[in-house]
Design a protein around this motif. Structure first.
Motif, PDB file in Angstrom:
ATOM      1  N   TRP A   3      43.476  49.198  42.767  1.00 42.73           N
ATOM      2  CA  TRP A   3      42.540  48.281  42.972  1.00 42.73           C
ATOM      3  C   TRP A   3      42.636  47.095  41.863  1.00 42.73           C
ATOM      4  N   ALA A   4      42.668  45.791  42.141  1.00 39.09           N
ATOM      5  CA  ALA A   4      42.995  44.853  41.252  1.00 39.09           C
ATOM      6  C   ALA A   4      42.175  43.493  41.460  1.00 39.09           C
ATOM      7  N   ALA A   5      41.987  42.737  40.475  1.00 42.87           N
ATOM      8  CA  ALA A   5      41.595  41.477  40.765  1.00 42.87           C
ATOM      9  C   ALA A   5      42.571  40.733  41.741  1.00 42.87           C
ATOM     10  N   VAL A   6      41.925  39.981  42.649  1.00 45.14           N
ATOM     11  CA  VAL A   6      42.915  39.392  43.826  1.00 45.14           C
ATOM     12  C   VAL A   6      43.871  38.193  43.232  1.00 45.14           C
ATOM     13  N   ASP A   7      43.379  37.270  42.205  1.00 48.37           N
ATOM     14  CA  ASP A   7      44.228  36.443  41.987  1.00 48.37           C
ATOM     15  C   ASP A   7      44.629  36.228  40.453  1.00 48.37           C
ATOM     16  N   GLY A   8      44.341  37.310  39.701  1.00 52.92           N
ATOM     17  CA  GLY A   8      44.730  37.342  38.401  1.00 52.92           C
ATOM     18  C   GLY A   8      44.772  38.687  37.691  1.00 52.92           C
ATOM     19  N   LEU A   9      44.816  38.798  36.507  1.00 53.40           N
ATOM     20  CA  LEU A   9      45.008  39.985  35.773  1.00 53.40           C
ATOM     21  C   LEU A   9      43.643  40.573  35.198  1.00 53.40           C
TER      22      LEU A   9
END
Length: 457
Positions: A346-352
């Motif tokens: 799972w990760a931030a959609v538009d960044g790090l």
């Protein structure tokens, strides 16, 4: 007006040269002594005046400084936060929380508790008490690193508590805090600040390092294993040496802990540990080892908790190199998850801003921080301890989510493996001054004792 990143007492200003530190378009200037023998003589005189201060007066003065720095609108703090955000890339809220944690450790209760834990009676530093007295070094050299804003205060204060004058090499990665803190200390108790010279020299400037070392009776080194080894090689047999090199930390969650607190609360605590200081502190967990039965449920909740943590306290700017490393780590995790029935990312959609990785195998630890929560499933707590054993040399802190006798059994095993601090999940980055930093007494370790025996008094 340009505010110096060095602290040079008035008695030392006549024999100095200027230096400049830069980050991008920003530059910071300071002064560095040119005659280290004279500087050493001046520090020894300042040490004589420092020796006259009762230890409780030193504690009182530091408490006043900490009280001022605890206010987020204190001008010196605001300027230090602004500078730290530019150098470290951290958000101002992250830096403020780091300073809240570090400065909060410098209040009277914390300092007295640390002194009593290590020395018994703090007033043995003032003279003989019960037939014994503790004497600190005349001058300590402290070489600081800058991965956590405010970190230099911890060792600087420990040295002053044992009435040692200090040569402080400020960190290039966060050069403003030390001098700002010392300016406030000078306003409160000049004899303390006048016993400190805080300056900078390049990492490869062996001549200046050697000249500063010649003035020191004790050496405190922070940094990578390689940087610490370079300093250690120059330390003389008569010098006390204290080292804080590369360290790793882990988190652990048992079945009983999961059932007691539930997945949402456990996830909130894991997210806090992985988000504090943007996960750049040695105390921050590289991995959370979770009993396999609950690993997926916790990972799913951690993703939501990391998202909320980033909204509450924004992540910092990730530099180009770290961004490349982080993106590579994500790609490897996604590739593994695609070929595994249990893995997921799972990760931030538009960044790090944040990343959560669920896996059933601990891959080699690579990269540092930047809010990556790695959840690795393990069969039980014994297996979790076994996972950590290969890292024994560098283990520092474990956030141990366990209950009752299970907690104490595993904590005892972790101590034998090499862990120097065990905390509850959610509090991994909040080490107290009473913690024996990296497993050694850092106040008592700076003093030598004198005992009076058989005098017939």
């Amino acid at each position: 007006m340009t505010v110096s990143v060095s602290w040079i007492p008035d008695w030392c200003e006549s024999a100095t040269e200027s230096f400049t530190l830069s980050h991008g378009a920003r530059e910071w200037r300071g002064l560095r002594p040119t005659d280290w023998a004279a500087t050493g003589d001046g520090l020894r005189r300042a040490h004589g005046r420092l020796r006259e201060l009762p230890v409780r007066r030193i504690v009182e003065a530091i408490d006043v400084v900490a009280e001022r720095w605890s206010k987020r609108d204190f001008p010196e703090r605001r300027a230090a936060v602004d500078a730290a955000t530019q150098v470290t890339g951290m958000s101002s809220e992250t830096v403020d929380r780091a300073l809240d944690a570090e400065v909060g450790n410098l209040r009277t209760g914390s300092l007295i508790a640390a002194l009593e834990r290590e020395l018994g009676d703090p007033e043995v530093l003032d003279g003989f008490r019960g037939g014994a007295t503790a004497v600190g070094p005349r001058t300590a050299l402290a070489v600081f690193s800058g991965n956590v804003p405010g970190l230099p205060a911890r060792s600087l204060v420990r040295a002053l508590l044992v009435k040692a004058a200090v040569i402080a090499k400020i960190p290039a990665k966060e050069p403003n805090f030390t001098a700002a803190f010392l300016r406030t200390l000078h306003d409160v108790e000049p004899r303390l600040a006048d016993a400190v010279v805080a300056t900078y020299w390049d990492r490869d400037d062996d001549a200046t390092l050697s000249a500063a070392l010649e003035q020191a009776d004790a050496v405190i080194a922070y940094g990578s294993d390689q940087a610490c080894a370079a300093i250690r090689a120059k330390v003389a047999p008569h010098q006390i040496y204290e080292e804080h090199g590369h360290k790793l930390s882990f988190g652990v969650v048992s079945d009983a802990y999961f059932r007691r607190h539930g997945p949402a609360e456990v996830a909130r605590r894991i997210a806090a540990d992985c988000s504090d200081f943007d996960q750049h502190a040695c105390l921050s967990p590289q991995v959370y080892l979770v009993v396999a039965e609950h690993a997926r449920a916790i990972a799913e909740h951690v993703a939501d908790a990391m998202r909320r943590a980033a909204a509450d306290c924004p992540a910092g700017i990730v530099g180009h190199h770290d961004a490349t490393v982080l993106q590579h780590r994500r790609l490897i995790a996604e590739w593994r998850a695609a070929s595994s029935p249990t893995g997921e990312v799972w990760a931030a959609v538009d960044g790090l801003e944040w990343t959560v990785v669920l896996d059933d195998t601990l891959l080699p630890l690579s990269g540092a921080g930047n809010r990556v929560s790695r959840i690795v499933a393990v069969p039980d707590l014994d297996a979790a301890v076994d996972v950590m054993r290969p890292y024994a040399k560098h283990l520092q802190n474990v956030g141990l989510g366990a209950v009752g006798d299970e907690f104490w059994r595993v904590a005892a095993e972790l101590a034998r493996v090499g862990v120097s601090r065990v905390s509850e999940p959610g509090r991994m980055s909040r080490a107290s001054m009473a913690w024996r930093h990296d497993g050694q007494p850092r106040i008592a370790g700076l003093v030598r004792w004198c005992d009076v025996e058989g005098t017939g008094r």
